[in-house]
Design a protein around this motif. Structure first.
Motif, PDB file in Angstrom:
ATOM      1  N   ASP A   1      73.049  82.417  62.502  1.00  0.00           N
ATOM      2  CA  ASP A   1      73.364  83.950  62.471  1.00  0.00           C
ATOM      3  C   ASP A   1      72.941  84.338  63.735  1.00  0.00           C
ATOM      4  O   ASP A   1      72.112  83.916  64.584  1.00  0.00           O
ATOM      5  CB  ASP A   1      72.911  84.367  61.270  1.00  0.00           C
ATOM      6  CG  ASP A   1      73.653  83.826  59.967  1.00  0.00           C
ATOM      7  OD1 ASP A   1      73.400  82.675  59.590  1.00  0.00           O
ATOM      8  OD2 ASP A   1      74.311  84.890  59.402  1.00  0.00           O
ATOM      9  N   ASP A   2      73.200  85.888  63.888  1.00  0.00           N
ATOM     10  CA  ASP A   2      72.773  86.505  64.947  1.00  0.00           C
ATOM     11  C   ASP A   2      71.238  86.629  65.106  1.00  0.00           C
ATOM     12  O   ASP A   2      70.373  86.458  64.021  1.00  0.00           O
ATOM     13  CB  ASP A   2      72.957  88.069  64.555  1.00  0.00           C
ATOM     14  CG  ASP A   2      73.179  88.925  65.600  1.00  0.00           C
ATOM     15  OD1 ASP A   2      71.940  89.083  66.241  1.00  0.00           O
ATOM     16  OD2 ASP A   2      73.734  89.573  66.025  1.00  0.00           O
ATOM     17  N   THR A   3      70.874  86.489  66.410  1.00  0.00           N
ATOM     18  CA  THR A   3      69.342  86.223  66.520  1.00  0.00           C
ATOM     19  C   THR A   3      68.182  87.344  66.259  1.00  0.00           C
ATOM     20  O   THR A   3      67.226  87.161  65.800  1.00  0.00           O
ATOM     21  CB  THR A   3      69.127  85.759  68.038  1.00  0.00           C
ATOM     22  OG1 THR A   3      69.521  86.849  68.820  1.00  0.00           O
ATOM     23  CG2 THR A   3      69.814  84.591  68.462  1.00  0.00           C
TER      24      THR A   3
ATOM     25  N   ALA B   1      77.532  87.397  56.435  1.00  0.00           N
ATOM     26  CA  ALA B   1      78.717  87.263  55.636  1.00  0.00           C
ATOM     27  C   ALA B   1      79.001  85.596  54.908  1.00  0.00           C
ATOM     28  O   ALA B   1      80.088  85.568  54.257  1.00  0.00           O
ATOM     29  CB  ALA B   1      79.993  87.294  56.554  1.00  0.00           C
ATOM     30  N   ARG B   2      77.930  84.913  55.206  1.00  0.00           N
ATOM     31  CA  ARG B   2      78.265  83.592  54.753  1.00  0.00           C
ATOM     32  C   ARG B   2      77.025  83.214  53.659  1.00  0.00           C
ATOM     33  O   ARG B   2      77.193  81.803  53.232  1.00  0.00           O
ATOM     34  CB  ARG B   2      78.027  82.553  55.911  1.00  0.00           C
ATOM     35  CG  ARG B   2      79.141  82.816  56.876  1.00  0.00           C
ATOM     36  CD  ARG B   2      79.221  82.009  58.034  1.00  0.00           C
ATOM     37  NE  ARG B   2      78.154  82.444  58.815  1.00  0.00           N
ATOM     38  CZ  ARG B   2      77.822  81.626  59.923  1.00  0.00           C
ATOM     39  NH1 ARG B   2      78.156  80.349  60.339  1.00  0.00           N
ATOM     40  NH2 ARG B   2      76.789  82.011  60.816  1.00  0.00           N
TER      41      ARG B   2
ATOM     42  N   VAL C   1      71.329  75.734  51.133  1.00  0.00           N
ATOM     43  CA  VAL C   1      71.109  75.401  52.377  1.00  0.00           C
ATOM     44  C   VAL C   1      69.816  75.409  52.773  1.00  0.00           C
ATOM     45  O   VAL C   1      69.205  75.039  53.856  1.00  0.00           O
ATOM     46  CB  VAL C   1      72.006  76.116  53.554  1.00  0.00           C
ATOM     47  CG1 VAL C   1      73.542  75.863  53.373  1.00  0.00           C
ATOM     48  CG2 VAL C   1      71.504  77.527  53.370  1.00  0.00           C
ATOM     49  N   ALA C   2      68.949  76.169  51.652  1.00  0.00           N
ATOM     50  CA  ALA C   2      67.444  76.146  52.196  1.00  0.00           C
ATOM     51  C   ALA C   2      66.887  76.657  50.639  1.00  0.00           C
ATOM     52  O   ALA C   2      67.358  77.279  49.950  1.00  0.00           O
ATOM     53  CB  ALA C   2      66.996  77.131  53.106  1.00  0.00           C
TER      54      ALA C   2
ATOM     55  N   THR D   1      66.476  80.115  46.639  1.00  0.00           N
ATOM     56  CA  THR D   1      67.418  79.225  47.286  1.00  0.00           C
ATOM     57  C   THR D   1      68.541  80.334  48.063  1.00  0.00           C
ATOM     58  O   THR D   1      68.795  81.358  47.545  1.00  0.00           O
ATOM     59  CB  THR D   1      68.074  78.688  46.232  1.00  0.00           C
ATOM     60  OG1 THR D   1      69.302  78.000  46.859  1.00  0.00           O
ATOM     61  CG2 THR D   1      68.823  79.418  45.096  1.00  0.00           C
ATOM     62  N   LEU D   2      68.727  79.788  49.233  1.00  0.00           N
ATOM     63  CA  LEU D   2      69.576  80.447  50.162  1.00  0.00           C
ATOM     64  C   LEU D   2      71.192  79.572  50.055  1.00  0.00           C
ATOM     65  O   LEU D   2      71.154  78.437  50.510  1.00  0.00           O
ATOM     66  CB  LEU D   2      69.166  80.336  51.737  1.00  0.00           C
ATOM     67  CG  LEU D   2      70.305  81.123  52.577  1.00  0.00           C
ATOM     68  CD1 LEU D   2      70.199  82.643  52.196  1.00  0.00           C
ATOM     69  CD2 LEU D   2      69.850  80.919  54.014  1.00  0.00           C
TER      70      LEU D   2
END
Length: 315
Positions: free
Chosen positions: A25-27, A48-49, A86-87, A98-99
């Motif tokens: 994602d954006d830094t 958005a994801r 994903v994490a 949880t992500l």
């Protein structure tokens, strides 16, 4: 007991930056915002994801970790998507997070389910029945007994009287479910399956063309009465669609009618309770659920069921 910390945007932003620092994602860090703003914001949109879910207490941590294992178990059996973590880890001592990937689409509260979407729901019910009960219980999914439809009918009659006072519901509509019919529609022995137990409109991910693309909210899953998921669908997408989906999944008249009346009694009771003690679910949404559950279906003639009907035979 140590008071659990309250999640804040800064808490979430720091956690997310550490998880997505690989440039996915954006830094500068993705935008974060609570899904449902409130005093206990534990579910957050991340860009958005992704969706970040924070367990608010130790019980929530146990349920969330069980949910991640359960999603992996059910995924091969379902024709619709379930979120992927994903994490995951702890956002505070002893409290899990949880992500998850965000599933594309809206909810059944926004998009109507089409005829093809009903086939998706049938595939969902079929897949849940195919999941090994032994494996589900091995990862901690609890087993629950079926509810008494007769006890629920009596509670709904009391609630209906309260709704009649408020000009919200005609109690005569409940007369369709007689005491003998409630007994006749008792859950049959040996029919327990994996039950999502939370098939609300917000947990069904529906595309603009009416297809059901995914199912969220697996924390309340149990091994139990499959009619509970039919009831959930009746409240979420309407009784006709729910019964058609269940029939396509191979369920016969008895579990379909049982699910129908579980939903109808529940919606009457929940609306009456909310009139006296407003809760988290707004009254318009409870009225909408009642309207959906009370849509007429072709299987209303309960008295034509024979006591010796095979519960798995078609209507």
């Amino acid at each position: 007991m140590t008071q659990a910390p309250t999640p804040t945007a800064d808490t979430v932003r720091r956690l997310v930056r550490s998880l997505l620092k690989d440039g996915a994602d954006d830094t500068a860090g993705p935008e974060v915002r609570p899904v449902a703003p409130g005093d206990e914001a534990v579910t957050w949109w991340v860009g958005a994801r992704h969706v970040l879910r924070l367990a608010p207490d130790r019980d929530g941590t146990v349920r969330q970790r069980r949910e991640m294992r359960l999603r992996d178990l059910v995924r091969p059996h379902l024709p619709v998507a379930v979120p992927t973590s994903v994490a995951h880890g702890e956002w505070a001592p002893g409290l899990a997070y949880t992500l998850d990937t965000k599933l594309p689409g809206g909810s059944a509260e926004v998009h109507d389910v089409s005829a093809v979407g009903e086939a998706d729901l049938a595939g969902l019910l079929t897949g849940l029945r195919e999941v090994s009960v032994r494996q589900a219980e091995a990862i901690g999914v609890p087993r629950t007994g079926p509810r008494s439809l007769e006890a629920l009918r009596r509670a709904a009659e009391r609630a209906a009287a309260r709704l009649a006072e408020a000009d919200e519901f005609d109690p005569a509509r409940l007369h369709q479910l007689t005491p003998p019919a409630a007994v006749q529609l008792a859950a049959q022995p040996g029919t327990a399956v994996l039950v999502h137990h939370g098939l609300t409109g917000e947990h069904l991910v529906v595309s603009a063309d009416g297809r059901v693309r995914g199912v969220l909210g697996w924390t309340d899953a149990v091994v139990g009465d499959p009619a509970e998921d039919i009831a959930g669908l009746a409240r979420a997408v309407g009784s006709p669609a729910a019964v058609r989906a269940a029939t396509l999944a191979g369920y016969g008249a008895r579990p379909c009618l049982r699910g129908l009346w579980l939903a109808r009694c529940d919606t009457v009771i929940h609306l009456a309770e909310a009139l006296d003690r407003p809760g988290r679910t707004p009254l318009p949404e409870l009225r909408r659920r009642l309207e959906l559950a009370w849509e007429a279906i072709l299987l209303e003639r309960v008295t034509e069921l024979r006591e010796d009907d095979d519960p798995d035979e078609g209507p």
